[in-house]
Scaffold this active site. Structure first.
Site, PDB file in Angstrom:
ATOM      1  N   GLU A 137     -45.566  27.441 -17.124  1.00 35.42           N
ATOM      2  CA  GLU A 137     -45.027  28.771 -16.798  1.00 35.42           C
ATOM      3  C   GLU A 137     -45.505  29.783 -17.835  1.00 35.42           C
ATOM      4  O   GLU A 137     -45.162  29.677 -19.004  1.00 35.42           O
ATOM      5  CB  GLU A 137     -43.494  28.721 -16.785  1.00 35.42           C
ATOM      6  CG  GLU A 137     -42.940  27.786 -15.739  1.00 35.42           C
ATOM      7  CD  GLU A 137     -41.528  27.287 -16.038  1.00 35.42           C
ATOM      8  OE1 GLU A 137     -40.831  27.914 -16.850  1.00 35.42           O
ATOM      9  OE2 GLU A 137     -41.135  26.265 -15.454  1.00 35.42           O
TER      10      GLU A 137
ATOM     11  N   LEU B 118     -42.042  28.721 -11.638  1.00 35.11           N
ATOM     12  CA  LEU B 118     -40.936  28.256 -12.475  1.00 35.11           C
ATOM     13  C   LEU B 118     -40.367  26.976 -11.855  1.00 35.11           C
ATOM     14  O   LEU B 118     -39.320  26.997 -11.215  1.00 35.11           O
ATOM     15  CB  LEU B 118     -39.892  29.377 -12.508  1.00 35.11           C
ATOM     16  CG  LEU B 118     -39.060  29.567 -13.765  1.00 35.11           C
ATOM     17  CD1 LEU B 118     -38.213  30.813 -13.639  1.00 35.11           C
ATOM     18  CD2 LEU B 118     -38.231  28.370 -14.097  1.00 35.11           C
ATOM     19  N   SER B 119     -41.065  25.879 -12.020  1.00 38.40           N
ATOM     20  CA  SER B 119     -40.717  24.624 -11.341  1.00 38.40           C
ATOM     21  C   SER B 119     -41.152  23.461 -12.216  1.00 38.40           C
ATOM     22  O   SER B 119     -42.219  22.877 -12.020  1.00 38.40           O
ATOM     23  CB  SER B 119     -41.459  24.520  -9.992  1.00 38.40           C
ATOM     24  OG  SER B 119     -41.594  25.746  -9.323  1.00 38.40           O
ATOM     25  N   GLU B 120     -40.305  23.117 -13.172  1.00 38.39           N
ATOM     26  CA  GLU B 120     -40.675  22.075 -14.128  1.00 38.39           C
ATOM     27  C   GLU B 120     -40.980  20.739 -13.455  1.00 38.39           C
ATOM     28  O   GLU B 120     -41.835  19.972 -13.901  1.00 38.39           O
ATOM     29  CB  GLU B 120     -39.563  21.869 -15.153  1.00 38.39           C
ATOM     30  CG  GLU B 120     -39.386  23.009 -16.138  1.00 38.39           C
ATOM     31  CD  GLU B 120     -38.742  24.239 -15.540  1.00 38.39           C
ATOM     32  OE1 GLU B 120     -38.170  24.147 -14.440  1.00 38.39           O
ATOM     33  OE2 GLU B 120     -38.831  25.303 -16.163  1.00 38.39           O
TER      34      GLU B 120
ATOM     35  N   ALA C 282     -36.764  21.995 -24.653  1.00 40.01           N
ATOM     36  CA  ALA C 282     -36.380  20.625 -24.344  1.00 40.01           C
ATOM     37  C   ALA C 282     -35.338  20.492 -23.217  1.00 40.01           C
ATOM     38  O   ALA C 282     -35.468  19.593 -22.382  1.00 40.01           O
ATOM     39  CB  ALA C 282     -35.914  19.904 -25.610  1.00 40.01           C
TER      40      ALA C 282
ATOM     41  N   HIS D 268     -31.168  26.063 -24.685  1.00 39.47           N
ATOM     42  CA  HIS D 268     -32.520  26.095 -25.244  1.00 39.47           C
ATOM     43  C   HIS D 268     -32.729  24.998 -26.290  1.00 39.47           C
ATOM     44  O   HIS D 268     -33.865  24.641 -26.577  1.00 39.47           O
ATOM     45  CB  HIS D 268     -32.817  27.449 -25.907  1.00 39.47           C
ATOM     46  CG  HIS D 268     -33.286  28.503 -24.964  1.00 39.47           C
ATOM     47  ND1 HIS D 268     -32.434  29.395 -24.368  1.00 39.47           N
ATOM     48  CD2 HIS D 268     -34.511  28.812 -24.481  1.00 39.47           C
ATOM     49  CE1 HIS D 268     -33.118  30.207 -23.579  1.00 39.47           C
ATOM     50  NE2 HIS D 268     -34.386  29.879 -23.624  1.00 39.47           N
TER      51      HIS D 268
HETATM   52  C1  LIG Z   1     -35.475  25.767 -16.235  1.00 39.22           C
HETATM   53  C2  LIG Z   1     -36.017  26.872 -17.027  1.00 39.22           C
HETATM   54  N1  LIG Z   1     -37.333  27.060 -17.085  1.00 39.22           N
HETATM   55  C3  LIG Z   1     -37.861  28.055 -17.809  1.00 39.22           C
HETATM   56  C4  LIG Z   1     -37.066  28.906 -18.515  1.00 39.22           C
HETATM   57  C5  LIG Z   1     -37.659  30.012 -19.382  1.00 39.22           C
HETATM   58  N2  LIG Z   1     -37.314  31.278 -18.746  1.00 39.22           N
HETATM   59  C6  LIG Z   1     -36.242  31.986 -19.107  1.00 39.22           C
HETATM   60  S1  LIG Z   1     -35.954  33.286 -18.091  1.00 39.22           S
HETATM   61  C7  LIG Z   1     -37.351  32.927 -17.210  1.00 39.22           C
HETATM   62  C8  LIG Z   1     -37.731  33.777 -16.065  1.00 39.22           C
HETATM   63  C9  LIG Z   1     -36.699  33.744 -15.011  1.00 39.22           C
HETATM   64  O1  LIG Z   1     -37.120  34.518 -13.935  1.00 39.22           O
HETATM   65  P1  LIG Z   1     -36.086  35.019 -12.875  1.00 39.22           P
HETATM   66  O2  LIG Z   1     -35.269  33.879 -12.384  1.00 39.22           O
HETATM   67  O3  LIG Z   1     -36.830  35.806 -11.877  1.00 39.22           O
HETATM   68  O4  LIG Z   1     -35.099  35.944 -13.713  1.00 39.22           O
HETATM   69  P2  LIG Z   1     -35.479  37.287 -14.483  1.00 39.22           P
HETATM   70  O5  LIG Z   1     -35.764  36.918 -15.885  1.00 39.22           O
HETATM   71  O6  LIG Z   1     -36.613  37.912 -13.799  1.00 39.22           O
HETATM   72  O7  LIG Z   1     -34.232  38.103 -14.393  1.00 39.22           O
HETATM   73  C10 LIG Z   1     -37.983  31.797 -17.680  1.00 39.22           C
HETATM   74  C11 LIG Z   1     -39.193  31.212 -17.136  1.00 39.22           C
HETATM   75  C12 LIG Z   1     -35.681  28.673 -18.441  1.00 39.22           C
HETATM   76  N3  LIG Z   1     -34.816  29.427 -19.118  1.00 39.22           N
HETATM   77  N4  LIG Z   1     -35.189  27.665 -17.685  1.00 39.22           N
END
Ligand SMILES: Cc1ncc(C[n+]2csc(CCOP(=O)(O)OP(=O)(O)O)c2C)c(N)n1
Ligand SMILES: Cc1ncc(C[n+]2csc(CCOP(=O)(O)OP(=O)(O)O)c2C)c(N)n1
Ligand SMILES: [Mg+2]
Ligand SMILES: [Mg+2]
Lengths: 304, 318, 304, 318
Positions: free
Chosen positions: B29, B52-54, B78, B123
């Protein structure tokens, strides 16, 4: 198809005698498997799930080595460590038999990426069930395949059941193919009991995937004739549905079609059955007589 | 020598390995933004961003590695590994064995670990012990930028799945990096300070803490050996046993929760195989069996500190 | 809305001074949050994600206790253990601020089931981003909610970004609402910067969910004006898009509308701002002066 | 007394708790077929089948428990837990703490564990240590049908998430069940055989194996104490230490892989807190650090057997 049916029935009998583990037979779904795999080339790669016998044999796996693997023998394709539920055969491009439902969908994009980036013209056929379509990873897989333009033929064998749960209890739609559109993926939903129809649809589908290097979802509707696993009493399936399933037996359909077309006489059919029986017995004998892996094998092949 | 932060060292390691081996690729990501140098140098096929798909990121790494590619994927923090367990554990860790050796899975998963104030339990969660407990997976955790570079390069060349945990608090800490090809073997611990009276074993960020404690103890006339495990699996049992056979005293230290952690494994190895050398109990200093709190004073208390290490060693030698 | 904006801007400033952690500000998305939450009743329950300030304040959270929590103080709603990324407030029905993307989607069906089975007339509003829609659990959640007829208003704030990834790189469709149809779930996709439009759509959506006890997906399109987190330089977002975003600022739109309608004079607006500024400064002072939790708190509330 | 298999005992435990507490409900893939008695008695609202989606099954259990329901969910086989880690670990295990005690998560996850021939590594993987290592989650593993009933009833009444692992090879083994209300407390180990010269600690199916070994050793004049942990987390440290302080010798036994397993934790606890009582090394007998093979002779070798336990004890007392 006759080989698949005969081998699985034989395994069912062995299981009843306590001589083989209980497999998830593909009975009723043979045409859906063979029709697709017939259209694939030698560079193509396959992933399948717990109901994989039809895929393994359609792809040309040796019945003796398959049976040996199922019995946990050293002469099996995986040296006995896989048995039926995890049987992979690299030399035939069978990359995974997954028994954790959905693992085949999870690995498919990477397999396709690996093929594409290494300039193979091969495509990936990923067989999965209607149950697999309930796992979130089904969507993640379709999404990535669409975004990265990966050459994957998603082949869903929708047999109306996911173990003891009807697809009606598990999804609001009975057509798995409907999910493809959200990802801009083309799809088709067909009767999976008609070998010719499957072959035709698969021919077009694989040609599309091969040419466009994009995924396609082909759904084949078929009955699950022997239940979840071979000794399943199926008291949770109503009798009518079971009868309707047997009325759609793809092997009977094929035999009748060939008989009507005059290309398979009763005698030829009987002769064919005798030959297949012989092959199956040879395979059973090979598997039975094969040695188990030695105790040192417990610790091998953990790390490369 | 040059100076890089640990994150820069990680990017440099991937950079060099991508240059060396066309089968290496990286995705995750935001990978194209995070690893912008790689993207510029190696283009969109070998450096990819993902949705966003681990789950499917990990699955795709596993599939690609089965085909002979050598993916390095970034799963960020993690706790997000919880979405990626299925392919990592059931396929990457098992399918070589289940297939009778037909396949191998040369992939690396990068993950940030460790505790920082304000981040909190979504986190921060030290999960290295999970992967050590599972089968068929190697686990690496570097203690500095240079270690990160050398270990990551080896991890990328390794034919097995490797989970590469790097401490968030170290990510922006600069360190000296040796010039030229810098490889650190997987599976070998480092004696980072030699000593006679007690052994302190740790890894990751706490190696520095242990060295501080050892320095203080040296001033008090107590000679402490400090071991940086570097690799958590396969664990360098020989190095561990050799040191404890010499010193007779062991303190194991890590930030992860104690129960069934790496410290438990170290204690069990020593209590099983070097018992007769032991002059006292094996002391474990670990994070508590709690989630990671966000509040700064609590977060700062989570990991063992130098004074606790000093006290534990004093208790043993006293 | 003014409170949300002012508080988040103040937090941004504190962050720049090193006095507060870096939050994911909801700037640009305030109308999408307030418009939905305004239509909810006291028995309704909420789940949200990392970008939750707009939801917390719209639901009536006390700015002082919110800020205290963000600073990790004992007087915060979660006694300082949550900070901004996990801030839940049971007394307001805010069941989860999730920072593992998708956890809010994962818990929503159970929350709704719990309400329904205990004869609450309450419904569940589940706020998530376009990024959340990439996780497989999004589909699993929709599927179960449809099958079990759970009263969930899925409220997707589609801000075109998922951290440093554009939605165009992450999904083949820019409309998350499109996924609902596969599950037989009704949906609507609207401009999330127009407070009145959001309120109107949400009013209808929540009424449907409440009456039919079925899920509904409401998607609000909004700009993410402050980047992923408040100090994000956004060099990966092109200038044009950023400018277009600011042109859609929901707060400006509301102010203009109210001014044009003659209900908000410049003076009244300024007076309002002064009051909000005062409230925010009081909150900051409360948070700053509040004590941290004691060291014994490290070990409390692990088990019930 | 009556006779039930472990699976029947499990169904009976749920049955009784559903009768006792209207907040208890159960769901899972095929639950209405598998638990047909429950379905008949309690109807479609409280006994539900689900789609094949472990992630949302677990997530829904977590959400429902936050609302005060007491879900008992069946996730079938342990490797499938890999799909359900996110809600179990990050929400059920952490959200009470992260919320400062606002929520609790009274839920039970039922999972089959243990090794059987032919099943292979996608059905068999002993993962209890993962949940013991994570925070905020209790872990229970019964050694017989009666234990299963008593522990499960307590688990359902517990206000915390409990992962209830039951051994596949025991599922159809009949056992005597006490009549009437039968509760076994969570967190208390059982001394299932008293002895003086060595302590064998185990849990689940291997309790029987340990008892067999102890019986043979008794014939040889060696008095062995056998402890059934019953609960893996919280672990009954007191019972463990008391026994080792008495016998001075410890063999820990389980089927799960050794590295960072429950045996490592036991060894570490004892090496840390009862060192002075120890008369010899702590011996660990565990499954190997490999996936579970399907082939019958290999599968049957996976877990430690009675002869190995006998030999280990002999080595210690000899
Ligand atoms: C499972 C997971 N993967 C990655 C992240 C890192 N991360 C935090 S917010 C984010 C983006 C989220 O996008 P969205 O759901 O569209 O919300 P937005 O930030 O745009 O409000 C990412 C990739 C996370 N917190 N959780
Ligand atoms: C992740 C996972 N969950 C549950 C199971 C148990 N299980 C084995 S097969 C099966 C049904 C699968 O249904 P489907 O995908 O439709 O395949 P079919 O058996 O109908 O061929 C289930 C639930 C499993 N093997 N893996
Ligand atoms: Mg099916
Ligand atoms: Mg977004």
């Amino acid at each position: 198809m006759l080989l698949i049916r005969t081998l699985e029935d034989r395994l069912g009998a062995l299981c009843r005698e306590g001589k083989a583990p209980m497999i998830a037979a593909s009975t009723g779904q043979e045409a859906a498997a063979l029709g697709v795999i017939d259209t694939l080339g030698p560079d193509d790669l396959l992933l399948t799930n717990h109901r994989s016998m039809s895929h393994l044999l359609s792809r040309g796996a040796d019945p003796g080595r398959v049976l040996a693997e199922i019995l946990g023998k050293r002469t099996g394709y995986c040296q006995g460590k896989a048995s039926h539920l995890h049987l992979s055969i690299r030399e035939l491009g069978i990359m995974l038999t997954s028994t954790v439902v959905g693992a085949e969908l999870s690995l498919a994009p990477g397999i396709a990426l690996g093929a594409s980036m290494q300039d193979s013209s091969g495509i990936v056929a990923c067989f999965f069930g209607d149950g697999g379509a309930c796992e979130g990873v089904f969507h993640e897989s379709l999404n990535l395949a669409a975004l990265w333009e990966l050459p994957i033929l998603y082949a869903c064998e929708n047999n109306n059941w996911q173990a003891f749960v009807s697809v009606k209890e598990a999804l609001p739609t009975a057509r798995i193919a409907d999910f493809a559109a959200s990802y801009g993926i083309k799809s088709q939903s067909i009767d999976g009991t008609d070998l010719e129809a499957v072959r035709e649809a698969a021919q077009a589908a694989q040609a599309y995937v091969r040419k466009e290097r994009r995924p396609f979802l082909l759904e084949t509707h078929c009955p699950r004739l022997r239940g979840h696993a071979v000794l399943d009493p199926m008291h949770y399936v109503d009798a009518e549905e079971q009868a309707a399933g047997w009325a759609r037996d793809p092997l009977v359909a094929l035999s009748q079609r060939l008989a009507q077309a005059g290309v398979l006489s009763d005698e030829a059919r009987a002769q064919m059955q005798r030959e297949v029986d012989l092959e199956v017995e040879r395979a059973v004998a090979f598997a039975m007589e094969s040695p188990y892996p030695g105790p040192e094998e417990l610790l091998t092949d953990v790390f490369a | 020598m040059k100076t890089l932060t640990m994150l820069q060292a990680i990017e440099e390691a991937i950079f060099e390995e991508m240059a060396r081996d066309p089968r290496v690729l990286t995705f995750g990501e935001g990978a194209t933004v995070k690893w912008s140098q790689l993207r510029q140098a190696y283009g969109p096929k070998r450096v990819r961003t993902t949705p966003l798909s681990e789950g499917i990121i990990a699955g795709t790494a596993v599939g690609a590695s089965a085909m002979g590619l050598r993916p390095v994927v970034d799963l960020l923090y993690a706790p997000f590994l919880t979405y990626a367990m299925e392919p990592l554990i059931n396929s990457a860790g098992k399918q070589r064995y289940m297939s009778g050796g037909q396949f191998s899975f040369p992939l690396v998963v990068l993950v940030s670990t460790g505790v920082v104030p304000f981040y909190g339990a979504h986190h921060c969660h030290n999960l290295e012990a999970w992967f050590a407990h599972a089968s068929g997976i190697k686990v690496v955790m570097p203690s500095s930028a240079a270690e990160a570079k050398g270990l990551l390069k080896s991890a990328i060349r390794d034919d097995n799945p490797v989970i590469f945990f790097h401490d968030i608090p170290l990510e922006h800490v600069p360190g000296q990096i040796p010039e030229g090809e810098h490889l650190i073997p997987i599976g070998k611990a480092a004696v980072v300070r030699e000593g006679q009276s007690a052994t302190v074993i740790t890894y990751g960020r706490l190696v520095q803490t242990a060295l501080e404690a050892a320095a203080t103890l040296a001033e008090q006339g107590v000679s402490v050996e400090v071991i940086d495990l570097r690799t958590i699996k396969p664990l360098d049992e020989e190095a561990v046993l050799a040191s404890v056979r010499k010193t007779g005293r062991l303190v194991v230290v890590h930030e992860a929760s104690g129960t069934c952690g790496v410290g438990a494994e170290l204690a069990a190895i020593v209590a099983g195989k070097a018992f007769s050398a032991l002059k006292g109990p094996i002391l474990r200093l670990t994070g508590p069996d709690t989630p990671v709190p966000a509040s700064p004073p609590l977060a700062n208390m989570f990991a063992p500190q130098a004074p606790q290490i000093i006290q534990a060693v004093q208790q043993l030698v006293g």
